[in-house]
Design a protein around this motif. Structure first.
Motif, mmCIF file in Angstrom:
data_model
loop_
_atom_site.group_PDB
_atom_site.id
_atom_site.type_symbol
_atom_site.label_atom_id
_atom_site.label_comp_id
_atom_site.label_asym_id
_atom_site.label_seq_id
_atom_site.Cartn_x
_atom_site.Cartn_y
_atom_site.Cartn_z
ATOM 1 N N MET A 128 0.825 -1.199 0.000
ATOM 2 C CA MET A 128 0.000 0.000 0.000
ATOM 3 C C MET A 128 0.867 1.260 0.000
ATOM 4 S SD MET A 128 -3.005 1.101 2.708
ATOM 5 C CE MET A 128 -3.881 -0.458 2.561
ATOM 6 N N LEU A 129 1.887 1.273 0.841
ATOM 7 C CA LEU A 129 2.775 2.438 0.917
ATOM 8 C C LEU A 129 3.575 2.611 -0.372
ATOM 9 C CD1 LEU A 129 3.900 1.944 4.603
ATOM 10 C CD2 LEU A 129 2.619 3.915 3.729
ATOM 11 N N GLU A 130 4.069 1.527 -0.932
ATOM 12 C CA GLU A 130 4.800 1.621 -2.202
ATOM 13 C C GLU A 130 3.902 2.157 -3.309
ATOM 14 O OE1 GLU A 130 6.266 -2.352 -2.792
ATOM 15 O OE2 GLU A 130 8.143 -1.926 -1.724
ATOM 16 N N HIS A 171 2.575 6.643 -6.900
ATOM 17 C CA HIS A 171 1.478 7.291 -7.632
ATOM 18 C C HIS A 171 1.030 8.625 -7.036
ATOM 19 C CE1 HIS A 171 0.989 3.943 -10.392
ATOM 20 N NE2 HIS A 171 1.200 3.152 -9.358
ATOM 21 N N GLY A 172 1.855 9.251 -6.232
ATOM 22 C CA GLY A 172 1.546 10.586 -5.723
ATOM 23 C C GLY A 172 0.456 10.644 -4.668
ATOM 24 N N ILE A 173 0.182 9.513 -4.024
ATOM 25 C CA ILE A 173 -0.781 9.505 -2.921
ATOM 26 C C ILE A 173 -0.021 9.925 -1.665
ATOM 27 C CG2 ILE A 173 -2.343 8.073 -1.547
ATOM 28 C CD1 ILE A 173 -2.550 6.232 -4.066
ATOM 29 N N THR A 174 -0.519 10.943 -0.981
ATOM 30 C CA THR A 174 0.197 11.461 0.187
ATOM 31 C C THR A 174 -0.297 10.866 1.497
ATOM 32 O OG1 THR A 174 -1.314 13.353 0.337
ATOM 33 C CG2 THR A 174 0.720 13.648 -0.953
ATOM 34 N N GLN A 175 -1.589 10.522 1.551
ATOM 35 C CA GLN A 175 -2.152 9.968 2.780
ATOM 36 C C GLN A 175 -3.185 8.903 2.453
ATOM 37 O OE1 GLN A 175 -3.785 13.406 4.772
ATOM 38 N NE2 GLN A 175 -1.955 13.639 6.041
ATOM 39 N N MET A 176 -3.346 7.979 3.409
ATOM 40 C CA MET A 176 -4.391 6.963 3.360
ATOM 41 C C MET A 176 -5.275 7.177 4.583
ATOM 42 S SD MET A 176 -3.345 5.000 0.808
ATOM 43 C CE MET A 176 -1.838 4.518 -0.033
ATOM 44 N N VAL A 177 -6.577 7.187 4.375
ATOM 45 C CA VAL A 177 -7.525 7.280 5.486
ATOM 46 C C VAL A 177 -8.207 5.921 5.628
ATOM 47 C CG1 VAL A 177 -7.890 9.757 5.299
ATOM 48 C CG2 VAL A 177 -9.354 8.204 3.997
ATOM 49 N N GLY A 208 -20.605 -2.523 15.098
ATOM 50 C CA GLY A 208 -20.530 -3.981 15.144
ATOM 51 C C GLY A 208 -20.202 -4.452 16.549
ATOM 52 N N ASN A 209 -19.221 -5.338 16.662
ATOM 53 C CA ASN A 209 -18.887 -5.949 17.947
ATOM 54 C C ASN A 209 -17.890 -5.165 18.791
ATOM 55 O OD1 ASN A 209 -20.517 -8.098 17.242
ATOM 56 N ND2 ASN A 209 -18.835 -9.322 16.429
ATOM 57 N N ALA A 210 -17.312 -4.092 18.262
ATOM 58 C CA ALA A 210 -16.242 -3.402 18.999
ATOM 59 C C ALA A 210 -16.152 -1.941 18.581
ATOM 60 C CB ALA A 210 -14.912 -4.096 18.729
ATOM 61 N N PRO A 211 -15.481 -1.125 19.406
ATOM 62 C CA PRO A 211 -15.273 0.270 19.020
ATOM 63 C C PRO A 211 -14.362 0.376 17.797
ATOM 64 C CG PRO A 211 -14.807 -0.062 21.356
ATOM 65 C CD PRO A 211 -14.981 -1.414 20.742
ATOM 66 N N ALA A 212 -14.689 1.304 16.926
ATOM 67 C CA ALA A 212 -13.886 1.566 15.734
ATOM 68 C C ALA A 212 -13.419 3.010 15.766
ATOM 69 C CB ALA A 212 -14.703 1.304 14.472
ATOM 70 N N VAL A 213 -12.389 3.287 14.989
ATOM 71 C CA VAL A 213 -11.823 4.628 14.937
ATOM 72 C C VAL A 213 -11.477 4.950 13.484
ATOM 73 C CG1 VAL A 213 -9.443 3.869 15.365
ATOM 74 C CG2 VAL A 213 -10.147 6.168 16.039
ATOM 75 N N ALA A 214 -11.594 6.218 13.127
ATOM 76 C CA ALA A 214 -11.165 6.682 11.811
ATOM 77 C C ALA A 214 -9.818 7.364 11.984
ATOM 78 C CB ALA A 214 -12.172 7.664 11.228
ATOM 79 N N GLY A 215 -8.943 7.176 11.011
ATOM 80 C CA GLY A 215 -7.635 7.802 11.103
ATOM 81 C C GLY A 215 -6.966 7.854 9.746
ATOM 82 N N TYR A 216 -5.733 8.353 9.771
ATOM 83 C CA TYR A 216 -4.963 8.423 8.534
ATOM 84 C C TYR A 216 -3.499 8.168 8.837
ATOM 85 C CZ TYR A 216 -3.223 13.053 9.866
ATOM 86 O OH TYR A 216 -2.604 14.086 10.527
ATOM 87 N N PHE A 217 -2.766 7.856 7.782
ATOM 88 C CA PHE A 217 -1.319 7.750 7.870
ATOM 89 C C PHE A 217 -0.740 8.274 6.576
ATOM 90 C CE2 PHE A 217 -2.915 3.627 6.471
ATOM 91 C CZ PHE A 217 -2.142 3.349 5.351
ATOM 92 N N ASP A 218 0.481 8.776 6.671
ATOM 93 C CA ASP A 218 1.166 9.314 5.501
ATOM 94 C C ASP A 218 1.759 8.184 4.673
ATOM 95 O OD1 ASP A 218 0.647 11.940 6.299
ATOM 96 O OD2 ASP A 218 2.500 12.072 7.452
ATOM 97 N N ALA A 219 1.654 8.316 3.365
ATOM 98 C CA ALA A 219 2.352 7.412 2.451
ATOM 99 C C ALA A 219 3.761 7.964 2.320
ATOM 100 C CB ALA A 219 1.642 7.352 1.107
ATOM 101 N N SER A 220 4.595 7.631 3.295
ATOM 102 C CA SER A 220 5.931 8.225 3.383
ATOM 103 C C SER A 220 7.020 7.161 3.411
ATOM 104 C CB SER A 220 6.031 9.080 4.655
ATOM 105 O OG SER A 220 5.970 8.249 5.806
ATOM 106 N N GLU A 221 8.214 7.577 3.041
ATOM 107 C CA GLU A 221 9.384 6.686 3.116
ATOM 108 C C GLU A 221 9.635 6.265 4.559
ATOM 109 O OE1 GLU A 221 11.103 5.265 0.777
ATOM 110 O OE2 GLU A 221 10.482 6.396 -1.002
ATOM 111 N N ALA A 222 9.378 7.165 5.519
ATOM 112 C CA ALA A 222 9.608 6.842 6.929
ATOM 113 C C ALA A 222 8.671 5.728 7.393
ATOM 114 C CB ALA A 222 9.434 8.089 7.795
ATOM 115 N N ASN A 223 7.380 5.825 7.050
ATOM 116 C CA ASN A 223 6.444 4.761 7.410
ATOM 117 C C ASN A 223 6.834 3.451 6.733
ATOM 118 O OD1 ASN A 223 4.539 5.596 9.330
ATOM 119 N ND2 ASN A 223 3.293 6.644 7.811
#
Length: 191
Positions: free
Chosen positions: A114-116, A121-127, A155-170
């Motif tokens: 996913m990160l590669e 392809h110029g994607i900066t973040q994934m939500v 559903g059966n458990a708490p969920a959360v929304a978030g994002y992460f950077d499509a970065s070389e560091a990640n």
């Protein structure tokens, strides 16, 4: 892939998803998504994910049950993509398939792909939307995540929304933490 998604989201997590003929599909599968698949050495699907640009229709925007997970504006940009249907096959009870170490490695392989893809392809973040245990797994894999709101029960458990950077560091952290495991070479990923 659609069978694994049913096993994970309907059977295991109890989410209200569309299941027909034992397969989980939704309208977003008709919108030319990018899929990532991780296949083990015996040809068995071990995990998958789906990506769509947030500038088009997304679960965040279109499914009312997810709106409370996001405080503020919803993601909406061609460089921000929504990751959904991230599913991992659970280990066999006897542990002969690598057990939880395999889950960690498959997660790492899928995140690496996913990160590669994002970097290429110029994607900066994934939500994404996930249950809290999966958020913890992502962080253990080295992914630096950021929440978009407070957890809400879905559903059966708490969920959360978030994002992460499509970065070389990640990408470097995921490779270092997840892909140095003895099972790291037992699967291939294609997107």
């Amino acid at each position: 892939m659609f069978r694994l998604r049913r096993e994970v989201f309907a059977d295991r997590h109890g989410w209200s998803v569309n299941v027909r003929g034992g397969l989980e599909r939704d309208p977003y599968d008709l919108m030319a998504p990018v899929y990532g698949l991780c296949v083990g050495p015996e040809g068995r699907l071990e995990g998958c994910w789906r990506l769509l640009p947030s500038s088009g229709p997304t679960l965040f925007k279109d499914v009312p049950v997810f709106r409370p997970l996001v405080e503020g504006a919803l993601p909406d940009a061609t460089t921000v993509w929504e990751a959904t249907r991230f599913a991992i096959r659970m280990p066999d009870p006897d542990g002969r398939d690598g057990g939880l170490g395999r889950v960690h490695t498959v997660t790492g392989l899928l995140l690496e792909a996913m990160l590669e893809l994002g970097l290429d392809h110029g994607i900066t973040q994934m939500v994404a939307i996930c249950e809290l245990p999966f958020e913890r797994l992502l962080r253990r894999c080295g992914l630096e995540t950021h929440r978009l709101g407070q957890p809400v029960a879905i559903g059966n458990a708490p969920a959360v929304a978030g994002y992460f950077d499509a970065s070389e560091a990640n990408l470097a952290r995921v490779r270092q933490r997840c892909l140095t495991h003895p099972h790291a070479d037992t699967a291939t990923v294609a997107a």
